[in-house]
Design a protein around this motif. Structure first.
Motif, PDB file in Angstrom:
ATOM      1  N   ASN A 160     -70.741  20.519 -50.425  1.00 14.28           N
ATOM      2  CA  ASN A 160     -70.161  21.664 -49.728  1.00 14.28           C
ATOM      3  C   ASN A 160     -69.167  21.254 -48.667  1.00 14.28           C
ATOM      4  O   ASN A 160     -68.307  22.035 -48.293  1.00 14.28           O
ATOM      5  N   THR A 161     -69.237  20.050 -48.156  1.00 11.23           N
ATOM      6  CA  THR A 161     -68.293  19.621 -47.137  1.00 11.23           C
ATOM      7  C   THR A 161     -67.032  19.029 -47.739  1.00 11.23           C
ATOM      8  O   THR A 161     -66.054  18.838 -47.052  1.00 11.23           O
ATOM      9  N   GLU A 183     -64.456  25.338 -49.125  1.00  9.25           N
ATOM     10  CA  GLU A 183     -64.544  24.433 -47.985  1.00  9.25           C
ATOM     11  C   GLU A 183     -65.113  25.190 -46.791  1.00  9.25           C
ATOM     12  O   GLU A 183     -65.060  26.412 -46.737  1.00  9.25           O
ATOM     13  N   GLY A 184     -65.595  24.445 -45.809  1.00  6.32           N
ATOM     14  CA  GLY A 184     -66.064  25.059 -44.576  1.00  6.32           C
ATOM     15  C   GLY A 184     -67.267  25.955 -44.793  1.00  6.32           C
ATOM     16  O   GLY A 184     -67.972  25.847 -45.782  1.00  6.32           O
ATOM     17  N   PHE A 185     -67.477  26.862 -43.852  1.00  5.60           N
ATOM     18  CA  PHE A 185     -68.656  27.716 -43.953  1.00  5.60           C
ATOM     19  C   PHE A 185     -68.347  29.090 -44.544  1.00  5.60           C
ATOM     20  O   PHE A 185     -69.211  29.948 -44.622  1.00  5.60           O
ATOM     21  N   ILE A 186     -67.108  29.312 -45.007  1.00  2.73           N
ATOM     22  CA  ILE A 186     -66.756  30.542 -45.694  1.00  2.73           C
ATOM     23  C   ILE A 186     -66.116  30.171 -47.029  1.00  2.73           C
ATOM     24  O   ILE A 186     -65.175  29.391 -47.071  1.00  2.73           O
ATOM     25  N   THR A 187     -66.634  30.740 -48.104  1.00  7.38           N
ATOM     26  CA  THR A 187     -65.999  30.592 -49.412  1.00  7.38           C
ATOM     27  C   THR A 187     -64.975  31.703 -49.531  1.00  7.38           C
ATOM     28  O   THR A 187     -65.280  32.869 -49.257  1.00  7.38           O
ATOM     29  N   ILE A 188     -63.749  31.330 -49.917  1.00 10.93           N
ATOM     30  CA  ILE A 188     -62.683  32.314 -50.038  1.00 10.93           C
ATOM     31  C   ILE A 188     -62.056  32.199 -51.426  1.00 10.93           C
ATOM     32  O   ILE A 188     -61.539  31.153 -51.801  1.00 10.93           O
ATOM     33  N   GLY A 189     -62.125  33.293 -52.162  1.00 12.52           N
ATOM     34  CA  GLY A 189     -61.463  33.390 -53.457  1.00 12.52           C
ATOM     35  C   GLY A 189     -60.293  34.337 -53.336  1.00 12.52           C
ATOM     36  O   GLY A 189     -60.398  35.385 -52.695  1.00 12.52           O
ATOM     37  N   VAL A 190     -59.153  33.958 -53.919  1.00 13.92           N
ATOM     38  CA  VAL A 190     -57.974  34.815 -53.866  1.00 13.92           C
ATOM     39  C   VAL A 190     -57.495  35.056 -55.295  1.00 13.92           C
ATOM     40  O   VAL A 190     -57.316  34.114 -56.065  1.00 13.92           O
ATOM     41  N   ASN A 242     -70.137  34.179 -47.012  1.00 11.65           N
ATOM     42  CA  ASN A 242     -70.798  33.192 -46.152  1.00 11.65           C
ATOM     43  C   ASN A 242     -72.181  33.709 -45.784  1.00 11.65           C
ATOM     44  O   ASN A 242     -72.560  34.815 -46.134  1.00 11.65           O
ATOM     45  N   HIS A 243     -72.913  32.896 -45.055  1.00 13.35           N
ATOM     46  CA  HIS A 243     -74.249  33.313 -44.602  1.00 13.35           C
ATOM     47  C   HIS A 243     -74.413  33.065 -43.104  1.00 13.35           C
ATOM     48  O   HIS A 243     -75.518  32.884 -42.634  1.00 13.35           O
TER      49      HIS A 243
END
Length: 178
Positions: free
Chosen positions: A36-37, A66-73, A94-95
Motif C-alpha cells: 500500500n505504500t 498511493e497514500g491513505f486515499i485511493t483515487i480512481g479517475v 479511504n478509512h
C-alpha cells in the motif's frame, strides 16, 4: 504412552499450529502495508473488464492507491460526451477521514501533449463519509481554441497534495480522444 503424555503432545501440536497461524497473519499484514505504500496505478483499459457504450473502446478508468486515499479517475467523454466540457468522474475511498470535506481548489491541473495547461477546473463532491464521488469539468475550448485537436497525443489530469501524495498523474492516450 500414557494418556497424560498424549494430551501434552496434542496440546503442543495445537499450540504450534495456533502460533504459526498468527505468525502467517502478521507476515501477510506487513506485506499488505508495504504494497500500500508503493505506487499503485491501475489502468482499466482491458476490453474484457469494461467497455464504453459510445465507441466500444476500453474503460477509461485509472486507479491510484498511493497514500491513505485511493483515487480512481474516469474520463467520461468517451462514454457519454458533454457538448461543452471535458468531464472526469473521480472516485475517492479511504478509512480515515470524511472525504466530503476535501477541497480540490488549486489541486487540479489539466494538460495536453501540446503543452496546453488549465488549472481552473470546476469541481464538486457528491456524497459524504469515507467513499465519495467527485466530478471535474474543464471547458473544451479556452479562448476559442479547442483543447483537444487531431494532433493531441494525450490528455493528462494531475491531482496535487491529496491524501498524503504530492502528485498523482492520470493520462489518457489518443484512443480515448476521438
Amino acid at each position: 504412552m500414557t494418556k497424560k503424555t498424549k494430551r501434552i503432545i496434542v496440546i503442543a501440536v495445537l499450540f504450534a499450529f495456533v502460533v504459526s497461524s498468527l505468525y502467517a497473519q502478521v507476515i501477510i499484514s506487513q506485506q499488505k502495508k508495504q504494497s500500500n505504500t508503493q505506487t499503485k496505478t491501475t489502468y482499466r483499459q482491458d476490453s474484457k473488464q469494461s467497455t464504453s457504450s459510445k465507441n466500444n473502446s476500453p474503460d477509461p478508468l485509472i486507479i491510484n492507491s498511493e497514500g491513505f486515499i485511493t483515487i480512481g479517475v474516469r474520463y467520461l467523454n468517451p462514454i457519454k460526451d458533454d457538448k461543452d466540457n471535458l468531464v472526469f468522474e473521480v472516485f475517492l475511498d479511504n478509512h480515515q477521514i470524511d472525504l466530503s470535506t476535501l477541497n480540490f481548489n488549486g489541486k487540479v491541473l489539466f494538460s495536453t501533449s501540446e503543452g496546453i495547461k488549465v488549472n481552473n477546473a470546476k469541481w464538486w463532491i457528491e456524497g459524504s463519509g469515507h467513499h465519495v464521488m467527485a466530478f471535474i469539468k474543464i471547458p473544451k475550448k479556452i479562448n476559442g481554441k479547442n483543447l483537444i485537436t487531431p494532433k493531441t497525443k494525450y490528455i493528462q489530469l494531475e491531482l496535487q497534495n491529496i491524501g498524503g501524495v504530492k502528485l498523482r498523474i492520470y493520462r489518457w492516450d489518443k484512443k480515448f480522444l476521438n
